[in-house]
Design a protein around this motif. Structure first.
Motif, PDB file in Angstrom:
ATOM      1  N   ASN A 314       0.804  -1.233   0.000  1.00  0.00           N
ATOM      2  CA  ASN A 314       0.000   0.000   0.000  1.00  0.00           C
ATOM      3  C   ASN A 314       0.834   1.279   0.000  1.00  0.00           C
ATOM      4  O   ASN A 314       0.287   2.382   0.057  1.00  0.00           O
ATOM      5  CB  ASN A 314      -0.944   0.008   1.204  1.00  0.00           C
ATOM      6  N   ALA A 315       2.153   1.147  -0.067  1.00  0.00           N
ATOM      7  CA  ALA A 315       3.031   2.318   0.077  1.00  0.00           C
ATOM      8  C   ALA A 315       2.770   3.391  -0.972  1.00  0.00           C
ATOM      9  O   ALA A 315       2.710   4.586  -0.639  1.00  0.00           O
ATOM     10  CB  ALA A 315       4.495   1.879   0.032  1.00  0.00           C
ATOM     11  N   ALA A 316       2.611   3.009  -2.225  1.00  0.00           N
ATOM     12  CA  ALA A 316       2.407   3.993  -3.296  1.00  0.00           C
ATOM     13  C   ALA A 316       1.129   4.793  -3.068  1.00  0.00           C
ATOM     14  O   ALA A 316       1.102   6.023  -3.235  1.00  0.00           O
ATOM     15  CB  ALA A 316       2.372   3.297  -4.649  1.00  0.00           C
ATOM     16  N   LYS A 317       0.076   4.119  -2.678  1.00  0.00           N
ATOM     17  CA  LYS A 317      -1.215   4.780  -2.435  1.00  0.00           C
ATOM     18  C   LYS A 317      -1.120   5.748  -1.261  1.00  0.00           C
ATOM     19  O   LYS A 317      -1.636   6.870  -1.322  1.00  0.00           O
ATOM     20  CB  LYS A 317      -2.284   3.725  -2.177  1.00  0.00           C
ATOM     21  N   ILE A 318      -0.455   5.320  -0.186  1.00  0.00           N
ATOM     22  CA  ILE A 318      -0.344   6.168   1.006  1.00  0.00           C
ATOM     23  C   ILE A 318       0.545   7.373   0.720  1.00  0.00           C
ATOM     24  O   ILE A 318       0.271   8.489   1.176  1.00  0.00           O
ATOM     25  CB  ILE A 318       0.174   5.354   2.198  1.00  0.00           C
ATOM     26  N   TYR A 319       1.601   7.173  -0.048  1.00  0.00           N
ATOM     27  CA  TYR A 319       2.483   8.292  -0.411  1.00  0.00           C
ATOM     28  C   TYR A 319       1.666   9.370  -1.131  1.00  0.00           C
ATOM     29  O   TYR A 319       1.759  10.567  -0.827  1.00  0.00           O
ATOM     30  CB  TYR A 319       3.627   7.816  -1.295  1.00  0.00           C
ATOM     31  N   GLU A 320       0.874   8.938  -2.080  1.00  0.00           N
ATOM     32  CA  GLU A 320       0.061   9.884  -2.855  1.00  0.00           C
ATOM     33  C   GLU A 320      -0.940  10.615  -1.959  1.00  0.00           C
ATOM     34  O   GLU A 320      -1.172  11.810  -2.111  1.00  0.00           O
ATOM     35  CB  GLU A 320      -0.683   9.135  -3.963  1.00  0.00           C
ATOM     36  N   GLU A 321      -1.510   9.905  -1.012  1.00  0.00           N
ATOM     37  CA  GLU A 321      -2.516  10.479  -0.119  1.00  0.00           C
ATOM     38  C   GLU A 321      -1.927  11.583   0.757  1.00  0.00           C
ATOM     39  O   GLU A 321      -2.582  12.607   1.002  1.00  0.00           O
ATOM     40  CB  GLU A 321      -3.117   9.380   0.759  1.00  0.00           C
ATOM     41  N   TYR A 322      -0.695  11.395   1.233  1.00  0.00           N
ATOM     42  CA  TYR A 322      -0.105  12.342   2.189  1.00  0.00           C
ATOM     43  C   TYR A 322       0.855  13.349   1.559  1.00  0.00           C
ATOM     44  O   TYR A 322       1.372  14.234   2.252  1.00  0.00           O
ATOM     45  CB  TYR A 322       0.621  11.572   3.301  1.00  0.00           C
ATOM     46  N   ASP A 323       1.096  13.243   0.274  1.00  0.00           N
ATOM     47  CA  ASP A 323       2.056  14.115  -0.396  1.00  0.00           C
ATOM     48  C   ASP A 323       1.473  15.528  -0.572  1.00  0.00           C
ATOM     49  O   ASP A 323       0.402  15.696  -1.147  1.00  0.00           O
ATOM     50  CB  ASP A 323       2.412  13.530  -1.762  1.00  0.00           C
ATOM     51  N   VAL A 324       2.163  16.534  -0.053  1.00  0.00           N
ATOM     52  CA  VAL A 324       1.731  17.926  -0.234  1.00  0.00           C
ATOM     53  C   VAL A 324       2.769  18.727  -1.022  1.00  0.00           C
ATOM     54  O   VAL A 324       2.750  19.945  -1.018  1.00  0.00           O
ATOM     55  CB  VAL A 324       1.461  18.617   1.123  1.00  0.00           C
ATOM     56  N   SER A 325       3.669  18.016  -1.707  1.00  0.00           N
ATOM     57  CA  SER A 325       4.751  18.708  -2.430  1.00  0.00           C
ATOM     58  C   SER A 325       4.218  19.528  -3.597  1.00  0.00           C
ATOM     59  O   SER A 325       4.896  20.438  -4.069  1.00  0.00           O
ATOM     60  CB  SER A 325       5.777  17.695  -2.939  1.00  0.00           C
ATOM     61  N   GLY A 326       3.011  19.225  -4.050  1.00  0.00           N
ATOM     62  CA  GLY A 326       2.442  19.960  -5.173  1.00  0.00           C
ATOM     63  C   GLY A 326       1.919  21.334  -4.792  1.00  0.00           C
ATOM     64  O   GLY A 326       1.443  22.069  -5.623  1.00  0.00           O
ATOM     65  N   GLY A 327       1.988  21.648  -3.505  1.00  0.00           N
ATOM     66  CA  GLY A 327       1.540  22.965  -3.048  1.00  0.00           C
ATOM     67  C   GLY A 327       0.123  22.954  -2.533  1.00  0.00           C
ATOM     68  O   GLY A 327      -0.549  21.968  -2.468  1.00  0.00           O
TER      69      GLY A 327
END
Length: 327
Positions: A314-327
């Protein structure tokens, strides 16, 4: 700050008489306004910016506060794991008469008096992540460290079904998250043939973890699994073991699950960590609590944030969920 803005506004209105004075509550995002119609000023005292978790917390807090135009976040202070420095920084925010003090204590006891001082001065106090020894605050936001430690222990039991030797890299020993993560883990592994053969304070940082792991390896300690109280220490321990040619036979568990390039989620995807556990920063909840306070509403006294185990599945899905690098 807020009272000055209000006084100036009132004077301008009086001078203009029938001139149709506009209210500061007519803000660009549809009615956001601070107390008394001015900006709602937030001071945040961070315990230690050197930790990736705290760097990400700072970044996320800025991100979520920026959603509300009436909120103003002052420059975040860094105590560098020094209690006296943090006490001084908190007292400075009190002297500035901020509307909200957010504090992530380095240690609970030294920060208790200044938190009570802010509370008695009529300043709302939000305690973020780490507790203090008083209930004189507006709200506490943080994860359940005992539950996370217990989940890590359950993962260790699953990884070592026939038992084995565990080395534990601990945070700052007097910090409540460290105490709870240690107890939860030990309670979970009890009775499963797992022995904690090493346990050392590494103060949450990668360099300290590398040093401690190298010492364990140099003296020939037999280690089947390393349980670190955060990902930075787990990754450091893996690096030390890799340098000694022993990483393949040791499993590594961490906590934090940050969605950053060098964080725990990526380390799980890369096979450096067996798993990690998301420890939410609470930044979004803190920003929403600040906004609620700016509107005269009280947030919950205590907000306990959930966790999730991060595995390769599930790592890829969780990374996407918590990623705020896009601003």
């Amino acid at each position: 700050m807020k009272r000055t803005a209000t006084s100036v506004l009132a004077a301008l209105c009086a001078a203009a008489l029938a001139g149709g004075c506009a209210s500061k509550t007519d803000t660009a995002d549809g009615g956001d306004s601070g107390k008394d119609g001015g900006q709602f000023v937030i001071g945040y005292s961070q315990s230690n910016n050197a930790e990736p978790y705290r760097q990400q917390l700072n970044k996320q807090l800025k991100h979520f506060v920026a959603r509300h135009k009436n909120l103003k976040l002052l420059p975040i202070t860094d105590a560098r794991q020094d209690n006296a420095t943090q006490v001084s920084q908190v007292q400075s925010f009190i002297q500035q008469k901020v509307d909200l003090l957010i504090v992530s204590p380095n240690e609970p006891a030294p920060l208790t008096p200044p938190v009570e001082q802010a509370c008695k001065a009529g300043i709302d106090v939000l305690v973020l992540d780490r507790t203090v020894n008083t209930d004189c605050y507006t709200s506490f936001i943080g994860g359940d460290n005992y539950a996370i430690g217990r989940k890590a222990g359950e993962a260790a039991v699953k990884a070592l079904p026939d038992g084995g030797n565990v080395a534990e890299l601990r945070g700052v020993l007097s910090a409540q998250p460290q105490i709870d993560r240690d107890k939860g883990f030990r309670d979970a592994v009890e009775g499963h043939g797992i022995k904690i053969v090493e346990a050392r304070e590494a103060k949450w940082t990668r360099p300290n973890a590398i040093k401690v792991m190298n010492q364990w390896l140099a003296r020939g300690t037999d280690i089947d699994l390393v349980y670190a109280h955060n990902d930075d220490m787990a990754i450091g321990a893996h690096g030390a073991a890799s340098g000694a040619g022993k990483a393949k036979r040791i499993k590594f568990l961490g906590i934090d699950g940050l969605a950053i390039p060098d964080g725990g989620i990526r380390a799980v995807q890369q096979g450096r960590l067996l798993s990690t556990f998301v420890y939410p920063t609470g930044a979004e909840e803190a920003a929403e609590a600040a906004y609620a306070l700016s509107q005269g509403k009280k947030p919950k006294k205590k907000q306990t944030l959930p966790t999730v185990e991060v595995t390769k599945a599930n790592a890829a899905k969780i990374y996407e969920e918590y990623d705020v690098s896009g601003g």
